[in-house]
Motif scaffolding. Structure first.
Motif, PDB file in Angstrom:
ATOM      1  N   LEU A   1       3.230 -36.425 -22.074  1.00 43.54           N
ATOM      2  CA  LEU A   1       3.184 -36.659 -23.521  1.00 43.54           C
ATOM      3  C   LEU A   1       4.234 -37.676 -23.935  1.00 43.54           C
ATOM      4  N   ASP A   2       5.343 -37.686 -23.199  1.00 43.20           N
ATOM      5  CA  ASP A   2       6.358 -38.727 -23.332  1.00 43.20           C
ATOM      6  C   ASP A   2       7.159 -38.713 -22.038  1.00 43.20           C
ATOM      7  N   ASP A   3       8.261 -39.424 -21.969  1.00 48.46           N
ATOM      8  CA  ASP A   3       9.004 -39.549 -20.712  1.00 48.46           C
ATOM      9  C   ASP A   3       9.543 -38.229 -20.188  1.00 48.46           C
ATOM     10  N   LEU A   4       9.735 -37.269 -21.075  1.00 49.91           N
ATOM     11  CA  LEU A   4      10.335 -36.002 -20.654  1.00 49.91           C
ATOM     12  C   LEU A   4       9.470 -34.786 -20.966  1.00 49.91           C
ATOM     13  N   THR A   5       8.205 -35.000 -21.307  1.00 51.90           N
ATOM     14  CA  THR A   5       7.335 -33.894 -21.686  1.00 51.90           C
ATOM     15  C   THR A   5       6.032 -33.933 -20.896  1.00 51.90           C
ATOM     16  N   VAL A   6       5.685 -32.805 -20.318  1.00 49.27           N
ATOM     17  CA  VAL A   6       4.482 -32.698 -19.492  1.00 49.27           C
ATOM     18  C   VAL A   6       3.631 -31.544 -19.987  1.00 49.27           C
ATOM     19  N   LYS A   7       2.339 -31.799 -20.134  1.00 50.95           N
ATOM     20  CA  LYS A   7       1.413 -30.762 -20.562  1.00 50.95           C
ATOM     21  C   LYS A   7       0.430 -30.457 -19.439  1.00 50.95           C
ATOM     22  N   VAL A   8       0.328 -29.188 -19.080  1.00 48.94           N
ATOM     23  CA  VAL A   8      -0.633 -28.715 -18.080  1.00 48.94           C
ATOM     24  C   VAL A   8      -1.729 -27.959 -18.812  1.00 48.94           C
ATOM     25  N   THR A   9      -2.974 -28.382 -18.619  1.00 55.08           N
ATOM     26  CA  THR A   9      -4.102 -27.755 -19.306  1.00 55.08           C
ATOM     27  C   THR A   9      -4.971 -27.023 -18.301  1.00 55.08           C
ATOM     28  N   PHE A  10      -5.419 -25.829 -18.702  1.00 53.97           N
ATOM     29  CA  PHE A  10      -6.246 -24.985 -17.842  1.00 53.97           C
ATOM     30  C   PHE A  10      -7.673 -24.917 -18.377  1.00 53.97           C
ATOM     31  N   GLY A  11      -8.590 -24.617 -17.502  1.00 52.69           N
ATOM     32  CA  GLY A  11      -9.992 -24.568 -17.878  1.00 52.69           C
ATOM     33  C   GLY A  11     -10.368 -23.354 -18.678  1.00 52.69           C
ATOM     34  N   GLN A  12      -9.481 -22.378 -18.778  1.00 50.69           N
ATOM     35  CA  GLN A  12      -9.727 -21.176 -19.565  1.00 50.69           C
ATOM     36  C   GLN A  12      -8.372 -20.595 -19.975  1.00 50.69           C
ATOM     37  N   PRO A  13      -8.334 -19.685 -20.938  1.00 47.12           N
ATOM     38  CA  PRO A  13      -7.055 -19.060 -21.291  1.00 47.12           C
ATOM     39  C   PRO A  13      -6.380 -18.484 -20.044  1.00 47.12           C
ATOM     40  N   THR A  14      -5.107 -18.808 -19.867  1.00 45.62           N
ATOM     41  CA  THR A  14      -4.390 -18.451 -18.646  1.00 45.62           C
ATOM     42  C   THR A  14      -3.073 -17.782 -19.021  1.00 45.62           C
ATOM     43  N   PRO A  15      -3.049 -16.458 -19.082  1.00 44.64           N
ATOM     44  CA  PRO A  15      -1.831 -15.756 -19.507  1.00 44.64           C
ATOM     45  C   PRO A  15      -0.640 -15.964 -18.576  1.00 44.64           C
ATOM     46  N   ASN A  16      -0.911 -16.265 -17.308  1.00 43.23           N
ATOM     47  CA  ASN A  16       0.182 -16.560 -16.379  1.00 43.23           C
ATOM     48  C   ASN A  16       0.097 -18.040 -15.990  1.00 43.23           C
ATOM     49  N   PRO A  17       0.701 -18.927 -16.798  1.00 45.11           N
ATOM     50  CA  PRO A  17       0.557 -20.364 -16.549  1.00 45.11           C
ATOM     51  C   PRO A  17       1.636 -20.936 -15.640  1.00 45.11           C
ATOM     52  N   TYR A  18       2.347 -20.050 -14.916  1.00 41.86           N
ATOM     53  CA  TYR A  18       3.525 -20.492 -14.168  1.00 41.86           C
ATOM     54  C   TYR A  18       3.239 -20.730 -12.680  1.00 41.86           C
TER      55      TYR A  18
END
Length: 568
Positions: free
Chosen positions: A144-161
């Motif tokens: 999203l910018d030099d210090l921001t990263v967005k990880v997107t999942f194909g479905q709601p993911t309660p454990n995104p880690y």
């Protein structure tokens, strides 16, 4: 010294703190010994714990798990959550903020582009990423910018880690690895042996399956750390020699994974040069059943692939009978004593995720014989080996070279002979067995045997990524450079559907129920995996080495930047 007292706590650590923070490198050299020698410094190309842990001295994730299993930020400002806005309210994405000023060891800035590249590197289908399950369900990773990263999942993911958490999923530098994506990954020797990192140390000399020399990273984010100027990381030998080197002679400061009989360990510790440190986590010694045919008579490319089903381990009654013949309590007594517990589970902890499956804990030789008889496996020629349709129950059983594992092999071979199964034993140097070299016939991933025995565990306290290893298509194969985590080539639509349900389930008790079902499919219903022992992690530190905190939820070397020499 009794191991029981060491295992009562989740963390066994030196409680001493340095009187005053020394300047970087002031404590000279620290000597580390791993009897399983690292063969690569890139955890994305090896499922071997030895390689993942050695690499953790150099390359780091955005967040780690501490010795209690709690999530802690490393390269990130904080752990994203729904409460702080880092995890989307609909649970379909997680956004990481990198700390300002983070530098690679070459002095260049760590940016979101490196994180995005790391995902692209592992998710490339031709690359054969050994940690692909960490990215299960990920549809995109964007800066999203030099210090921001967005990880997107194909479905709601309660454990995104999954991605970028723990020693199994560190960040690698785009500038160094950008020509190493896909099929080229395994051929990038310099990159894989000498990764540029953000961690406390830098590799100066790498000798595969032997010695690693490292020095303090002069661009490390804390100017007072690490206290040690250099690291001598010795690999190879055996667990006995490693234990002696710390506990008896004091030649080394830290010895990993002392897979030794309890009385042997106690005798060593009596010398007073060091002390064992131990804790239970999720480390399970187990037998993996090969559902594909490893016969050398098959052409390369078909051997141990889904194209060739196994001639007898494809039958569930055979797998079940092999499990029933094993006396797990005796294995614990012989191999681990108070540092082991007989188990029927692949996931033995935390309690929320541990199935109450205890069916395998009672040895049943006669029941195993009857099961094989009922499945048509009889001894038609009187040679003591059961057969059916011209196929004999004769198997190759491999593992790494280690005294405890060879004791296990000998006992299990005897039990299997009692039920009419012939067993050939093979042990392979651990550096090779766990090395991941796509050209070697002897790696645990290639699985050129009928059954194999080893142990591993998962980062953190949530088993989602670990259980996702056994998803259809995640098996090692020629097209993935023989990397992949689905070692026994298991495939089940029911299992995959439950994985998808687990990924979208947020309520903890429900997650526990689903995880238990997944565990039971592998270990109780299909007997694809035969758990043996829930192993306590036992390592050793010199009495003069401070700052050590044994961590069963991440790399044991997770806080090596905080290690120091205790002054008398």
């Amino acid at each position: 010294m009794k191991l029981k007292s060491l295992l009562l706590g989740a963390v066994a650590a030196s409680a001493m703190a340095p009187a005053a923070m020394a300047e970087r490198g002031a404590d000279g050299q620290v000597n580390i010994i791993y009897w399983q020698a690292p063969s690569i410094m890139n955890p994305y190309l090896s499922g071997g714990t030895k390689d993942i842990e050695a690499a953790s001295l150099v390359i780091e994730p955005l967040g780690r798990y501490d010795p209690t299993g709690a999530l802690v930020p490393y390269l990130a400002e904080e752990i994203p959550t729904v409460e702080n806005g880092g995890v989307a309210a609909d649970l379909t994405s997680i956004t990481w903020k990198i700390k300002e000023g983070m530098k690679w060891s070459d002095g260049s800035a760590l940016t979101a582009a490196d994180v995005v590249f790391t995902a692209e590197y592992c998710m490339s289908p031709e690359g054969g990423c050994a940690q692909r399950a960490k990215f299960d369900g990920v549809t995109s990773v964007e800066a999203l910018d030099d210090l921001t990263v967005k990880v997107t999942f194909g479905q709601p993911t309660p454990n995104p880690y999954g991605p970028f958490m723990g020693g199994q999923s560190p960040i690698i530098q785009k500038a160094q690895f950008e020509n190493c994506v896909g099929a080229a990954a395994s051929s990038c020797t310099d990159q894989n042996f000498y990764p540029i990192g953000t961690g406390p140390f830098v590799v100066t000399d790498f000798r595969p399956n032997d010695v690693i020399s490292l020095e303090a990273n002069q661009n490390y984010r804390d100017p007072a750390k690490p206290a040690f100027a250099t690291v001598n990381f010795k690999g190879g030998g055996d667990a006995t020699a490693s234990g002696r080197a710390v506990l008896e002679t004091g030649e080394y400061d830290y010895a990993w994974n002392l897979q030794l009989a309890p009385d042997v360990l106690a005798q060593m510790a009596a010398a007073g040069k060091g002390e064992p440190i131990a804790a239970f986590g999720t480390l399970v010694e187990r037998i993996e059943m090969n559902l594909t045919n490893p016969s050398p008579d098959l052409p390369e490319g078909e051997r141990s692939t889904v194209a060739a089903p196994h001639p007898f381990l494809s039958e569930e009654p055979v797998r079940r009978a092999l499990s029933m013949a094993i006396d797990r309590e005796l294995l614990v007594e012989v191999g681990y004593g108070q540092a082991g517990r007989a188990t029927c589970n692949l996931v033995p902890a935390p309690a929320l995720y541990a199935s109450d499956n205890t069916d395998c804990l009672t040895q049943d030789i006669e029941g195993a014989k009857a099961l094989l008889e009922g499945a048509g496996w009889t001894d038609t020629d009187g040679d003591g080996i059961r057969d059916k349709d011209g196929v004999k129950l004769s198997l190759l059983y491999q593992t790494s070279t280690n005294a405890v594992r060879q004791d296990f092999q000998a006992l299990i071979k005897q039990w299997w002979s009692e039920i009419g199964v012939e067993t050939e034993l093979r042990n392979i140097d651990a550096s090779v067995f766990f090395g991941g070299d796509p050209g070697s016939p002897d790696t645990f991933q290639k699985f050129y045997a009928d059954v194999e025995m080893y142990a591993n565990n998962f980062d953190g306290t949530d088993p989602q990524s670990y259980l996702s290893m056994y998803r259809c298509g995640n098996e090692p194969k020629p097209s993935s450079q023989w990397q992949g985590e689905n070692i026994n080539r298991f495939c089940s639509e029911e299992y995959d559907a439950l994985l998808d349900e687990l990924a979208r389930t947020g309520e903890l008790e429900k997650r526990g129920e689903i995880a238990k079902k997944l565990n039971d499919i592998l270990t109780k219903e299909t007997m694809t995996i035969v758990p043996l022992v829930d192993r306590g992690r036992v390592s050793a530190r010199a009495m003069t080495l401070g700052g050590v905190q044994l961590n069963t939820w991440d790399s044991e070397l997770w806080n090596a930047a905080d290690w120091y020499r205790i002054k008398e």
